[in-house]
Design an enzyme around this catalytic site. Structure first.
Site, PDB file in Angstrom:
ATOM      1  N   PRO A 152       0.960  -1.195   0.028  1.00  0.00           N
ATOM      2  CA  PRO A 152       0.183  -0.048  -0.056  1.00  0.00           C
ATOM      3  C   PRO A 152       0.873   1.180   0.020  1.00  0.00           C
ATOM      4  O   PRO A 152       2.151   1.222   0.531  1.00  0.00           O
ATOM      5  CB  PRO A 152      -0.863  -0.033   1.456  1.00  0.00           C
ATOM      6  CG  PRO A 152      -0.248  -1.338   2.070  1.00  0.00           C
ATOM      7  CD  PRO A 152       0.682  -1.972   1.281  1.00  0.00           C
ATOM      8  N   ALA A 199       1.912   4.263   3.537  1.00  0.00           N
ATOM      9  CA  ALA A 199       1.354   3.585   4.476  1.00  0.00           C
ATOM     10  C   ALA A 199       2.529   2.963   5.296  1.00  0.00           C
ATOM     11  O   ALA A 199       2.425   2.071   6.099  1.00  0.00           O
ATOM     12  CB  ALA A 199       0.562   2.117   3.994  1.00  0.00           C
ATOM     13  N   ALA A 248      10.484   2.948  -2.408  1.00  0.00           N
ATOM     14  CA  ALA A 248      11.719   2.503  -2.603  1.00  0.00           C
ATOM     15  C   ALA A 248      11.889   1.002  -3.005  1.00  0.00           C
ATOM     16  O   ALA A 248      12.689   0.835  -3.853  1.00  0.00           O
ATOM     17  CB  ALA A 248      12.302   2.316  -0.995  1.00  0.00           C
ATOM     18  N   ASP A 293      14.967   2.505   3.777  1.00  0.00           N
ATOM     19  CA  ASP A 293      13.967   1.913   3.009  1.00  0.00           C
ATOM     20  C   ASP A 293      14.545   1.412   1.922  1.00  0.00           C
ATOM     21  O   ASP A 293      14.523   0.158   1.655  1.00  0.00           O
ATOM     22  CB  ASP A 293      13.015   3.001   2.526  1.00  0.00           C
ATOM     23  CG  ASP A 293      12.075   3.285   3.782  1.00  0.00           C
ATOM     24  OD1 ASP A 293      12.495   3.155   5.013  1.00  0.00           O
ATOM     25  OD2 ASP A 293      11.068   4.019   3.688  1.00  0.00           O
TER      26      ASP A 293
HETATM   27  C1  MEV Z   1      10.423   5.854   6.769  1.00  0.00           C
HETATM   28  O1  MEV Z   1      10.145   4.346   6.287  1.00  0.00           O
HETATM   29  C2  MEV Z   1      11.395   6.068   7.938  1.00  0.00           C
HETATM   30  C3  MEV Z   1      11.586   7.461   7.990  1.00  0.00           C
HETATM   31  O2  MEV Z   1      12.596   7.442   9.400  1.00  0.00           O
HETATM   32  C4  MEV Z   1      12.147   8.226   7.012  1.00  0.00           C
HETATM   33  C5  MEV Z   1      13.554   7.782   6.763  1.00  0.00           C
HETATM   34  O3  MEV Z   1      14.221   7.090   7.326  1.00  0.00           O
HETATM   35  O4  MEV Z   1      13.850   8.192   5.312  1.00  0.00           O
HETATM   36  C6  MEV Z   1      10.346   8.422   8.785  1.00  0.00           C
END
Ligand code: MEV
Length: 323
Positions: A101, A104, A110, A152
């Site tokens: 999704p 989310a 990524a 990610d």
């Molecule tokens: C996103 O999955 C995680 C965050 O820490 C952003 C990032 O690390 O790029 C919120």
């Protein structure tokens, strides 16, 4: 140039501990969600436009026509990848599909970027190293998120649990002594990572000391989380997730929907629960000490308003298989 179709995929992910702090140089743990993945089917032509199709979301991006702003970062990635693999000027058609999704907390952007780079390299009969794949995928990730830490892209490219920091990069965090089972519950609230990361940046500018303290606490929890995973101590991981949820709520990235699912999961027997990813929506992750507890936790989350649930697990890796 061959017009064969090359298909590659990459899994979704969730952040177990350390989101947001990782953007500020701290450590975070991310795990793949192997039941959800993005897939890219690519054909490269001797010449012609670049065309990206995402029929599931009704998006089309063409280098010679009207550009969909949603897919534009992937268009930039394609040009960089064609240049990198010595195919500048070639035409390309990519069809993108995903069961992850969007907006989310599951790393959909990524995963599609990594799948696309791999499919382009395969269509050109070029090998692609992990370093090449992640560097090119980060072009799209920056377009999607503005200031991504890189975690990610690393976890979806590796397809295994990692601990990551900007300074040290990624290393695998593999359970050696026990399996770990997680329930993921979707709040159903879409939250763009870029907006939530921007809100944290604004808070940081206003109260840097408070945020530095929060990031240090999240870093310490991620470090303890690595020990818990590597020593197979699932009971230890739950309270660490609960503490992380309190810290994340204190920096303003929780929401009533997240709190309701966290509460429901804990009341139904989860050993710990927290938001996963940027927050303010997206998914909650809960750890259960036995797979037998999964149905009750899933049901409780649905009753508390979850739009969907799924499960993911980390299976123990015998020590000799880790090297
Ligand atoms: C996103 O999955 C995680 C965050 O820490 C952003 C990032 O690390 O790029 C919120």
């Amino acid at each position: 140039m061959s017009a064969k179709t090359s298909v590659r995929s990459a899994p979704g992910k969730v952040i177990l501990l350390g989101e947001h702090a990782v953007v500020y140089g701290r450590r975070a743990i991310a795990i793949p969600v192997t039941g959800r993945c993005a897939e890219a089917s690519v054909q490269v032509h001797a010449a012609g436009p670049v065309r990206l199709e995402a029929p599931q979301i009704g998006e089309l991006w063409r280098s010679d026509g009207r550009a969909s702003s949603l897919l534009a970062p992937l268009g930039e990635l394609v040009f960089a990848a064609l240049r990198h693999f010595d195919a500048e000027g070639a035409g390309l058609t990519a069809r993108l599909r995903s069961t992850i999704p969007m907006a989310a907390g599951m790393g959909s952007g990524a995963a599609v970027a990594v799948a696309l780079v791999r499919a382009i390299a395969a269509a050109l009969d070029r090998p692609s190293s992990h370093e090449e794949v992640t560097r090119l995928a980060m072009i799209a990730e920056r377009g999607f998120h503005g200031n991504p830490s890189g975690i990610d892209v690393e976890v979806t490219a590796r397809g295994e649990p990692i601990v990551f920091s900007k300074a040290d990069g990624a290393r695998p965090v593999l359970p050696a002594a026990a399996d770990f089972h997680f329930v993921l519950a979707d709040t159903g609230v879409a939250a763009a990572t870029a907006a939530v990361v921007g809100a944290v940046a604004a808070g940081f500018t206003e109260a840097p000391e408070r945020y530095e303290t929060a990031f240090d606490e999240l870093d310490a929890l991620a470090t303890k989380g690595c020990d818990a995973i590597e020593s197979g101590d699932a009971a230890e991981l739950g309270p660490l997730m609960d503490q992380a949820q309190s810290v994340l709520a204190a920096i303003g990235v929780s929401s009533p929907e997240i709190e309701a699912l966290v509460r429901a999961a804990r009341n139904a027997g989860a050993a710990g629960a927290k938001l996963a990813g940027a927050g303010r929506g997206g998914h909650v992750i809960a750890i259960v000490l036995s797979p037998n507890d999964i149905p009750a936790v899933e049901r409780a989350c649905i009753d508390a308003g979850a739009a969907d649930t799924c499960v993911t697990k980390l299976l123990r890796v015998p020590r000799e298989a880790k090297t």
